[in-house]
Design an enzyme around this catalytic site. Sequence first.
Site, PDB file in Angstrom:
ATOM      1  N   GLY A 125       6.437  20.638 -24.414  1.00  0.00           N
ATOM      2  CA  GLY A 125       6.910  21.056 -25.072  1.00  0.00           C
ATOM      3  C   GLY A 125       8.138  20.354 -25.667  1.00  0.00           C
ATOM      4  O   GLY A 125       7.919  19.889 -26.529  1.00  0.00           O
ATOM      5  N   ARG A 174      11.394  23.203 -10.932  1.00  0.00           N
ATOM      6  CA  ARG A 174      12.539  23.943 -11.666  1.00  0.00           C
ATOM      7  C   ARG A 174      13.574  24.622 -11.128  1.00  0.00           C
ATOM      8  O   ARG A 174      14.838  24.293 -11.131  1.00  0.00           O
ATOM      9  CB  ARG A 174      11.687  24.456 -12.843  1.00  0.00           C
ATOM     10  CG  ARG A 174      11.021  23.701 -13.762  1.00  0.00           C
ATOM     11  CD  ARG A 174       9.907  24.683 -14.774  1.00  0.00           C
ATOM     12  NE  ARG A 174       9.752  23.707 -15.764  1.00  0.00           N
ATOM     13  CZ  ARG A 174       8.547  24.331 -16.434  1.00  0.00           C
ATOM     14  NH1 ARG A 174       8.332  25.562 -16.073  1.00  0.00           N
ATOM     15  NH2 ARG A 174       8.515  24.207 -17.305  1.00  0.00           N
TER      16      ARG A 174
END
Length: 399
Positions: free
Chosen positions: A380, A32
């Site tokens: 998600g 990330r």
Amino acid sequence: MNHIDFKGKTVIMRVDFNVPLDDNFKITDDTRITSAIPTIKAILEKGASVILMSHLGRPLKKLKEDGSINVKKFTLKHIIPVLSEHLGQEVAFIDDCLGEEAKKKSEQIKAGEVVLLENTRFYPGEEKGDKDMAQKLADLGDIYINDAFGTAHRAHASTAVIAQFFTKENKGFGYLMDSELENAKKVTDNPERPFTAIIGGAKVSDKMLLLERLSEIADNVIIGGGMAYTFMKAKGGKTGNSLVEDDRIELAKKLLDAGKGATFHLPEDSSCADAFSNDAKRATHNSMEIPDGWMGLDIGPEAIKQFSEVILKSKTILWNGPMGVFEMSHFAQGTKSVAEKVAEATKNGAYSLVGGGDSVAAVTQMELADDVSFVSTGGGAMLELLEGKDLPGVAAIRD
Ligand code: AMP
């Protein structure tokens, strides 16, 4: 980002530095962080300064015994060494994301400098989408850039609400966000056909909306993992002790009976165990005839052949969720074989997107991440995009 004039401006940028840390607060997977670097570097090259903000974990849900925030555990200071190394320059840290010090720094920051603010979730206003907090964060920059795809499905202060304080000319998506949105579109808007979705993981209930949408837009839906046994039961099969969600059997029936739309492929056989353990006794059974006392923990050898054939004929492939309990070495073969076939189909010209936590972990673990077309960084958020939802973080900048 291309429509923005960055020269001499200060950019307040939302990134997703919610990385996994070990017990010594060392980062165990920096994907990330590396994913945000191209955007930060591009902004610096255009002559601006950058103030970064992110969350890390859920500090207000995991307070210390005395009710205070566990700063030692949840501070974004843990990110500084790795971020500085990847950027190739020092990054300053401000131990608050609001307040005097952050404001002062935002006024003094010079072009080319980078600052990281403390965890936005130290304040309850972040997750509540508090307008005052969003405005205070907005006051720190002239331009707002959102590159935090992993939290784009949340209407939080720093991910969505803040955007209303900037004009269209002064806000935009970073490269990571752009690329995630573009790749999701390759699957949802006019995919090259046949389009095959491979859906696995534990439960039908977590992926109901996704399954319903895929039954409409895909040509094939391959079902693996624990969720396959709810479908088997819906077809009148014997599932032994396998994971079955009785309250989802009707939905499974509806999906299978839809008539038009996608063809559902269920695993012909299963690799079963007499207990939920890597060391349990093992046997292969027809997935419709799993004896009592046995549970399906992976797709079997026939299912691997059956699924491989469908995958290799596909031109667009979406994969979400493992085919079995791949964390246990004896039940990882199905997931491994599917990963290899997705890589092979990609080599032969298919487009493949892997999205959602555990299938991403699986391709990474199998060192096949470079052999598929795109690996999403947002579990998600990607699921919600694929379900056809508009993400608040995206809408806030676009509308
Ligand atoms: P999800 O987060 O829904 O993608 O589910 C991933 C989890 O599903 C992994 O931890 C797997 O171990 C688990 N899983 C996959 N196949 C099975 C199965 N046949 N029975 C029980 N759990 C499974």
